[in-house]
Scaffold this motif. Sequence first.
Motif, PDB file in Angstrom:
ATOM      1  N   GLN A 203       0.702  -1.366   0.072  1.00  0.00           N
ATOM      2  CA  GLN A 203       0.131  -0.241   0.201  1.00  0.00           C
ATOM      3  C   GLN A 203       1.246   1.515   0.202  1.00  0.00           C
ATOM      4  OE1 GLN A 203      -0.487   2.519   2.656  1.00  0.00           O
ATOM      5  NE2 GLN A 203      -2.031   3.479   1.233  1.00  0.00           N
ATOM      6  N   THR A 204       0.849   1.689  -1.101  1.00  0.00           N
ATOM      7  CA  THR A 204       1.810   3.329  -0.911  1.00  0.00           C
ATOM      8  C   THR A 204       0.918   4.276  -1.225  1.00  0.00           C
ATOM      9  OG1 THR A 204       2.310   2.729  -3.440  1.00  0.00           O
ATOM     10  CG2 THR A 204       3.680   2.439  -1.483  1.00  0.00           C
ATOM     11  N   PHE A 205       1.284   5.913  -1.535  1.00  0.00           N
ATOM     12  CA  PHE A 205       0.267   6.947  -2.218  1.00  0.00           C
ATOM     13  C   PHE A 205       1.313   7.102  -3.012  1.00  0.00           C
ATOM     14  CE2 PHE A 205      -2.196   6.578   2.234  1.00  0.00           C
ATOM     15  CZ  PHE A 205      -3.345   6.688   1.584  1.00  0.00           C
ATOM     16  N   PRO A 206       1.136   7.034  -4.586  1.00  0.00           N
ATOM     17  CA  PRO A 206       1.988   8.001  -5.389  1.00  0.00           C
ATOM     18  C   PRO A 206       1.213   9.112  -5.711  1.00  0.00           C
ATOM     19  CG  PRO A 206       0.608   5.869  -5.614  1.00  0.00           C
ATOM     20  CD  PRO A 206       0.140   5.898  -4.810  1.00  0.00           C
ATOM     21  N   TYR A 207       0.268   9.509  -5.197  1.00  0.00           N
ATOM     22  CA  TYR A 207       0.004  10.678  -5.847  1.00  0.00           C
ATOM     23  C   TYR A 207      -1.179  11.306  -4.533  1.00  0.00           C
ATOM     24  CZ  TYR A 207       0.968  10.593 -10.534  1.00  0.00           C
ATOM     25  OH  TYR A 207       1.365  10.570 -12.018  1.00  0.00           O
ATOM     26  N   VAL A 208       0.098  12.526  -3.672  1.00  0.00           N
ATOM     27  CA  VAL A 208      -0.681  13.431  -2.217  1.00  0.00           C
ATOM     28  C   VAL A 208      -0.774  14.603  -2.591  1.00  0.00           C
ATOM     29  CG1 VAL A 208       0.120  13.877  -0.118  1.00  0.00           C
ATOM     30  CG2 VAL A 208       0.664  11.588  -1.264  1.00  0.00           C
ATOM     31  N   PRO A 209      -2.207  14.548  -2.406  1.00  0.00           N
ATOM     32  CA  PRO A 209      -2.224  16.637  -1.979  1.00  0.00           C
ATOM     33  C   PRO A 209      -1.855  17.659  -1.360  1.00  0.00           C
ATOM     34  CG  PRO A 209      -4.229  15.068  -1.259  1.00  0.00           C
ATOM     35  CD  PRO A 209      -3.447  14.004  -1.171  1.00  0.00           C
ATOM     36  N   THR A 210      -1.218  18.472  -2.552  1.00  0.00           N
ATOM     37  CA  THR A 210      -0.583  19.865  -1.805  1.00  0.00           C
ATOM     38  C   THR A 210       0.613  19.777  -1.982  1.00  0.00           C
ATOM     39  OG1 THR A 210       0.099  19.180   0.263  1.00  0.00           O
ATOM     40  CG2 THR A 210      -2.161  20.602  -0.413  1.00  0.00           C
ATOM     41  N   THR A 211       0.909  18.427  -2.810  1.00  0.00           N
ATOM     42  CA  THR A 211       2.586  17.764  -3.443  1.00  0.00           C
ATOM     43  C   THR A 211       3.425  17.756  -4.983  1.00  0.00           C
ATOM     44  OG1 THR A 211       2.322  15.265  -3.240  1.00  0.00           O
ATOM     45  CG2 THR A 211       2.099  16.073  -1.229  1.00  0.00           C
ATOM     46  N   ASP A 212       4.328  18.323  -4.682  1.00  0.00           N
ATOM     47  CA  ASP A 212       4.922  18.592  -6.275  1.00  0.00           C
ATOM     48  C   ASP A 212       4.134  20.050  -7.211  1.00  0.00           C
ATOM     49  OD1 ASP A 212       7.219  16.469  -7.306  1.00  0.00           O
ATOM     50  OD2 ASP A 212       5.617  15.265  -5.904  1.00  0.00           O
ATOM     51  N   LYS A 213       3.790  20.664  -5.835  1.00  0.00           N
ATOM     52  CA  LYS A 213       3.270  22.097  -6.307  1.00  0.00           C
ATOM     53  C   LYS A 213       2.014  21.357  -7.536  1.00  0.00           C
ATOM     54  CE  LYS A 213       7.860  24.012  -7.792  1.00  0.00           C
ATOM     55  NZ  LYS A 213       8.852  25.299  -8.859  1.00  0.00           N
ATOM     56  N   CYS A 214       0.779  21.026  -6.460  1.00  0.00           N
ATOM     57  CA  CYS A 214       0.209  21.023  -6.730  1.00  0.00           C
ATOM     58  C   CYS A 214      -1.000  20.307  -6.109  1.00  0.00           C
ATOM     59  CB  CYS A 214       0.225  19.740  -8.252  1.00  0.00           C
ATOM     60  SG  CYS A 214      -1.887  19.105  -8.720  1.00  0.00           S
ATOM     61  N   ARG A 215      -2.267  20.459  -6.032  1.00  0.00           N
ATOM     62  CA  ARG A 215      -3.330  20.460  -4.647  1.00  0.00           C
ATOM     63  C   ARG A 215      -3.767  19.567  -4.815  1.00  0.00           C
ATOM     64  NH1 ARG A 215      -7.161  25.544  -2.091  1.00  0.00           N
ATOM     65  NH2 ARG A 215      -8.352  23.427  -0.675  1.00  0.00           N
ATOM     66  N   PHE A 216      -4.579  19.535  -6.289  1.00  0.00           N
ATOM     67  CA  PHE A 216      -5.045  19.009  -6.854  1.00  0.00           C
ATOM     68  C   PHE A 216      -5.041  17.314  -6.961  1.00  0.00           C
ATOM     69  CE2 PHE A 216      -8.054  22.172  -4.715  1.00  0.00           C
ATOM     70  CZ  PHE A 216      -8.877  21.988  -4.146  1.00  0.00           C
ATOM     71  N   TYR A 217      -4.971  16.304  -7.063  1.00  0.00           N
ATOM     72  CA  TYR A 217      -4.525  15.069  -7.230  1.00  0.00           C
ATOM     73  C   TYR A 217      -6.310  14.796  -7.922  1.00  0.00           C
ATOM     74  CZ  TYR A 217      -0.261  16.139  -7.468  1.00  0.00           C
ATOM     75  OH  TYR A 217       1.646  16.360  -7.498  1.00  0.00           O
TER      76      TYR A 217
END
Length: 564
Positions: A203-217
């Motif tokens: 289990q991992t989270f490849p895309y996390v809100p507010t990371t890599d200069k992006c708030r929403f995925y």
Amino acid sequence: MKTHRFTLQTYITQVLTVLALMLKAASVQAQSVTVTAKRVFQTTGQGNTAAPILRLKITNNTDTDAVLLHADIAATDAARRNSRSLALYTTPTIEYYATRQPMMLGTVNTKQLGTHMPPADIGIPADMQYHLMAVRYGGYRLPKGISYLWLTADIKPNATLGEYVDATVLQLRMRTSNGEVVVKPDMRHTQYDVPGLRIYRTQTFPYVPTTDKCRFYRIPGMTLNADGDIVITADRRYNSQADLGNHKIDVSLRRSHDGGRTWTPQQLIAIGDSATTDGFGYGDASLVRAKSGRLLCLSIGSKYWSFDGQGGLTLTTSDDGGRTWSPVRNLRRKNFTDATHNLVDSIGFFSLFCASGRSLCTADGTIMAVAACLDKKGDRTFSDYLLSSTDEGETWTLGPACAYHQGDEAKLVQMNDGSLLISSRKTKGNRGFNRGSSDGRQWQQQYDDPHMPANACNADILYYSRSTQRQPDIMLHTGIITHDRHGLRLWMSIDEGHTWHPVTDIQQGGAAYSTMERLPNGDLAILYEDDSYNAGNGYYINFVTLTRQQILGWYEQLRAQGSN
């Protein structure tokens, strides 16, 4: 005497008043630090560390910092068996995974847990069988205002798959300017109907809100390259969760060489730009691997919302396993046929888009996806048409026949005899299905499955293993089971999709779009939008795996039920 009595009475009254004020001040002081508990995520994996179970929002209204001295923490029997330790961390923001290095305040080995039951007045159901422990600190200063504590668990590498790890904070002891106080968290938002973190192989989270200069995925897509690496995509929606039409959206890609435990940095393969004629953004990506090994990523490139005339079918390809990608091209500008309307290099529908997630490569190498189409302006109900290519994306044909009338985002599987099965999202009723010829030019009578509730949400269907390949004949299907997008469920069919049976709930809390792939070792990978913890920044993109043994176990159970 009258004066004396008056003075004594006044003195007594003053003393009582002072005592009352002191008691009131003590009461106010006890409330000057408040703690609100919130259950956060609902999944974890074997070997995961510092997996958060509970968030504590601490509001410090004192004139100075409050010093945290002591915490009483309780954990279930399953937590003792499946985790090595429990710990408290702190972060300056409301997002745990977006903080690069959460600060640990204290930890305890689960072997050291006591066997005391917690007090009855803290709101924990008696049947949860909690064990009591204490974590003591040299003293951590909680700043004035709001800060966050997180109760986490280190999961054992051999933790039992499918079990749950759960724990909670009973009370915190703090030192303030007016002495020590004990604060019990407000537990009204801890959702005790949810049993904690479910254990998966990975289990991992490849895309996390507010990371890599992006708030929403949003909008997960997934496939495997020829080497067996996992390739995933997601929409980078920056400062708005909304669909295409009024803001920039890019398609981000990541790869994993180790079954989803680690991921390469984000790579943008379709970049929105309001200055181009192709549209304001790119999104709703769908991935597929062709027979040659080429990876294709279909997406929508548009500056219009789907009900306002969205029509930019776009494609980018990779011939090196997803490391580099071709420039995005608009399909309908060259080598495109709208067979439904007899048009070349043009589309007769008012608006359309392809379902995101995963497209289909058939046994003969044909690439297939489903386009949800609006016939004319003003329509609010989609219908599904086949989009196909027989030359790995060089030329494309849309239609000619409608695969599902009044459907929406839909997925395809190829049956053992070469025919097609479509599964379509619907606004009301149950999940919609239809069966068609191998080339998709003829379709039968569409139908709903009475045992599969339809949520207006994208899902996925996968032929996991086939009897024609001397394996158990297993089809799998994901889906959301409530109208408010809660409860991601996995169904199984062992009769080529004629009947479906629920086999497990992937997640009980908030969830939405999902897609699946069978990994080279036989495990099942599921990538989905996770809304179990929402701090106002939208979905996490969650990756979990179920083992081949788990899949076959459910298959054997269904066979046994059928034989009785």
